[in-house]
Design an enzyme around this catalytic site. Sequence first.
Site, PDB file in Angstrom:
ATOM      1  CG  ASP A  16       0.106   9.261   0.823  1.00 53.10           C
ATOM      2  OD1 ASP A  16       0.082   8.101   1.262  1.00 53.10           O
ATOM      3  OD2 ASP A  16      -0.603  10.177   1.272  1.00 53.10           O
ATOM      4  CG  HIS A  45      -2.037  -1.025   1.094  1.00 54.95           C
ATOM      5  ND1 HIS A  45      -3.328  -0.698   0.738  1.00 54.95           N
ATOM      6  CD2 HIS A  45      -2.024  -2.368   1.231  1.00 54.95           C
ATOM      7  CE1 HIS A  45      -4.061  -1.793   0.688  1.00 54.95           C
ATOM      8  NE2 HIS A  45      -3.293  -2.823   0.984  1.00 54.95           N
TER       9      HIS A  45
HETATM   10  P1  ADQ Z   1      -3.026   6.062   4.947  1.00 55.73           P
HETATM   11  O1  ADQ Z   1      -1.619   6.523   5.063  1.00 55.73           O
HETATM   12  O2  ADQ Z   1      -3.759   5.863   6.226  1.00 55.73           O
HETATM   13  O3  ADQ Z   1      -3.116   4.722   4.074  1.00 55.73           O
HETATM   14  P2  ADQ Z   1      -4.969   7.500   3.097  1.00 55.73           P
HETATM   15  O4  ADQ Z   1      -4.927   6.767   1.812  1.00 55.73           O
HETATM   16  O5  ADQ Z   1      -5.024   8.971   2.925  1.00 55.73           O
HETATM   17  O6  ADQ Z   1      -3.741   7.222   4.063  1.00 55.73           O
HETATM   18  O7  ADQ Z   1      -6.253   7.036   3.881  1.00 55.73           O
HETATM   19  C1  ADQ Z   1      -6.640   7.627   5.058  1.00 55.73           C
HETATM   20  C2  ADQ Z   1      -8.088   7.266   5.373  1.00 55.73           C
HETATM   21  O8  ADQ Z   1      -8.335   7.682   6.712  1.00 55.73           O
HETATM   22  C3  ADQ Z   1      -9.072   7.969   4.476  1.00 55.73           C
HETATM   23  O9  ADQ Z   1     -10.120   7.105   4.144  1.00 55.73           O
HETATM   24  C4  ADQ Z   1      -9.581   9.117   5.357  1.00 55.73           C
HETATM   25  O10 ADQ Z   1     -10.919   9.516   5.133  1.00 55.73           O
HETATM   26  C5  ADQ Z   1      -9.443   8.542   6.732  1.00 55.73           C
HETATM   27  N1  ADQ Z   1      -9.213   9.651   7.683  1.00 55.73           N
HETATM   28  C6  ADQ Z   1      -8.174  10.496   7.726  1.00 55.73           C
HETATM   29  N2  ADQ Z   1      -8.372  11.425   8.693  1.00 55.73           N
HETATM   30  C7  ADQ Z   1      -9.555  11.160   9.258  1.00 55.73           C
HETATM   31  C8  ADQ Z   1     -10.317  11.768  10.301  1.00 55.73           C
HETATM   32  N3  ADQ Z   1      -9.918  12.833  10.960  1.00 55.73           N
HETATM   33  N4  ADQ Z   1     -11.497  11.193  10.615  1.00 55.73           N
HETATM   34  C9  ADQ Z   1     -11.915  10.094   9.958  1.00 55.73           C
HETATM   35  N5  ADQ Z   1     -11.261   9.508   8.965  1.00 55.73           N
HETATM   36  C10 ADQ Z   1     -10.090  10.024   8.621  1.00 55.73           C
HETATM   37  C11 ADQ Z   1      -2.191   3.826   3.445  1.00 55.73           C
HETATM   38  C12 ADQ Z   1      -1.168   4.475   2.495  1.00 55.73           C
HETATM   39  C13 ADQ Z   1      -1.882   5.311   1.455  1.00 55.73           C
HETATM   40  C14 ADQ Z   1      -2.899   4.441   0.698  1.00 55.73           C
HETATM   41  C15 ADQ Z   1      -3.786   3.667   1.671  1.00 55.73           C
HETATM   42  C16 ADQ Z   1      -4.650   2.633   0.933  1.00 55.73           C
HETATM   43  O11 ADQ Z   1      -0.256   5.286   3.235  1.00 55.73           O
HETATM   44  O12 ADQ Z   1      -0.947   5.862   0.517  1.00 55.73           O
HETATM   45  O13 ADQ Z   1      -3.718   5.275  -0.107  1.00 55.73           O
HETATM   46  O14 ADQ Z   1      -3.010   2.968   2.630  1.00 55.73           O
HETATM   47  O15 ADQ Z   1      -3.883   1.800   0.143  1.00 55.73           O
END
Ligand code: ADQ
Length: 455
Positions: free
Chosen positions: A363, A155
């Site tokens: 990312d 990921h």
């Molecule tokens: P993450 O690094 O966790 O994931 P991301 O892909 O942005 O990052 O996903 C974060 C999730 O958490 C989103 O669905 C978002 O809505 C949720 N989130 C963030 N802040 C929040 C808040 N305050 N309240 C509720 N929900 C919140 C890892 C990798 C990424 C990759 C994903 C999936 O680092 O690059 O996109 O896995 O493969």
Amino acid sequence: MSRLIVISNRVSAPTADQPGAQGGLAVALTAALREADGIWFGWSGKTGETSGLKFKTCDGVTSATIDLPEQDVNEYYDGYANRTLWPLFHYRLGLTEFERDFQGGYERVNRLFGEVIGPHIQPDDLIWIQDYHMIPLGWVLRQRGLTNRLGFFLHIPWPPTRLLTALPEHRRLVEALFAYDVVGFQTREWLETFHDYVINQMDGSIGEDGRITVGGRTIRAIACPIGIDAQEFIASANSQQAIATYDRMVESSIGRSLIVGVDRLDYSKGLEERFNGYQRYLETRPNAHANVFLLQIAPPSRAAVQSYQDIRAQLDALSGRINGAFADIDWVPLRYVNQGYPRDVLAGVYRAARIGLVTPLRDGMNLVAKEYVAAQDPENPGVLILSRFAGAAAQLDNALLVNPYSPDDIADAIERALAMSREERVARWTTMFENVRDEDVIWWRKRFTACLMNA
Ligand code: ADQ
């Protein structure tokens, strides 16, 4: 039909207390597991003496979790996963900790997973292992004699060869990937950096159709970008709670344009650089001041790790300085909030925001960018400002792409987004929306598992 076995560090299958699975990945995998009568294995998230797997079935999905002793949590999860691999794979060599104990704990826990899960696997099960916590697990399962189709999806980014070789056991880690039949990356860029390692460090060759051969072993490595559960997210954006949140945001904006950032509090997300970019905007456009405000939502994560405590302290100080320097009696330029919100609330916030500011330094993908796009009003969408170093930039190239390290770049993009005509906003948004809708998380899951079945 083969059963599907998913193995990941944490399991987010539905449980009796939380019957609706959370997050796009959970939704996609849960649907697949239900169809394929599968099992989702992983760590319970609890620290305690290992007393074997605990099985639960809820809503047609079986999950099986194991507790881990404190030393394993420290060395495997907080240690090797989050203090070694995470920073290194996000190009942060200076934050990477190299401890033999961490690596020992990582291999020990992967062996433990192999031991406890192995006996539950049937000969024609399709096995799909997720992410950097579990790179060696495929190899462990092969050592136990498993001949099943084995897939792995990363990921996060794959780092450049010269960075990866700073890891003492880099070769062992990459060799473990050759136990799989299919290895998936988020983008072509990460796939190509993996190719570079294979060619230059392993004397391997790249063939047709993603095939990679090293010694006598051939596997497939593919780029397979993850998406969000787009239909569900669009429905969220039209829910009662989203509409109420939207109204609340509009009311509290009193005519000012809302810029929103939503991220786990993690140094890879570029929050400090984002605040600096916003500060540059405020410094260089004094007349525009009271027309905007930035809402940054950032729930803390991995609080046991020092570098996360450091970034949190730095952001507390920086947000205080920005508000101290620019706020007026009736205007606060930065609202900085450290908590999580339900998806419907986030959808309402995204929709109310004229700008989605998504500027990670690095990312794997970034799902917030896709959620922001999915939540917009088609008649009057906002503008996505996106880091060119997020995996999502390859698909969402109609965003305003910025260099997240450059405060001027961020400041210029904010100015441009605020001035953008509705016609241009709609044109840019439409192509991005089509991508988010078509290449959603179900598409991702089907594409990967089809590849695995045909491997
Ligand atoms: P993450 O690094 O966790 O994931 P991301 O892909 O942005 O990052 O996903 C974060 C999730 O958490 C989103 O669905 C978002 O809505 C949720 N989130 C963030 N802040 C929040 C808040 N305050 N309240 C509720 N929900 C919140 C890892 C990798 C990424 C990759 C994903 C999936 O680092 O690059 O996109 O896995 O493969």
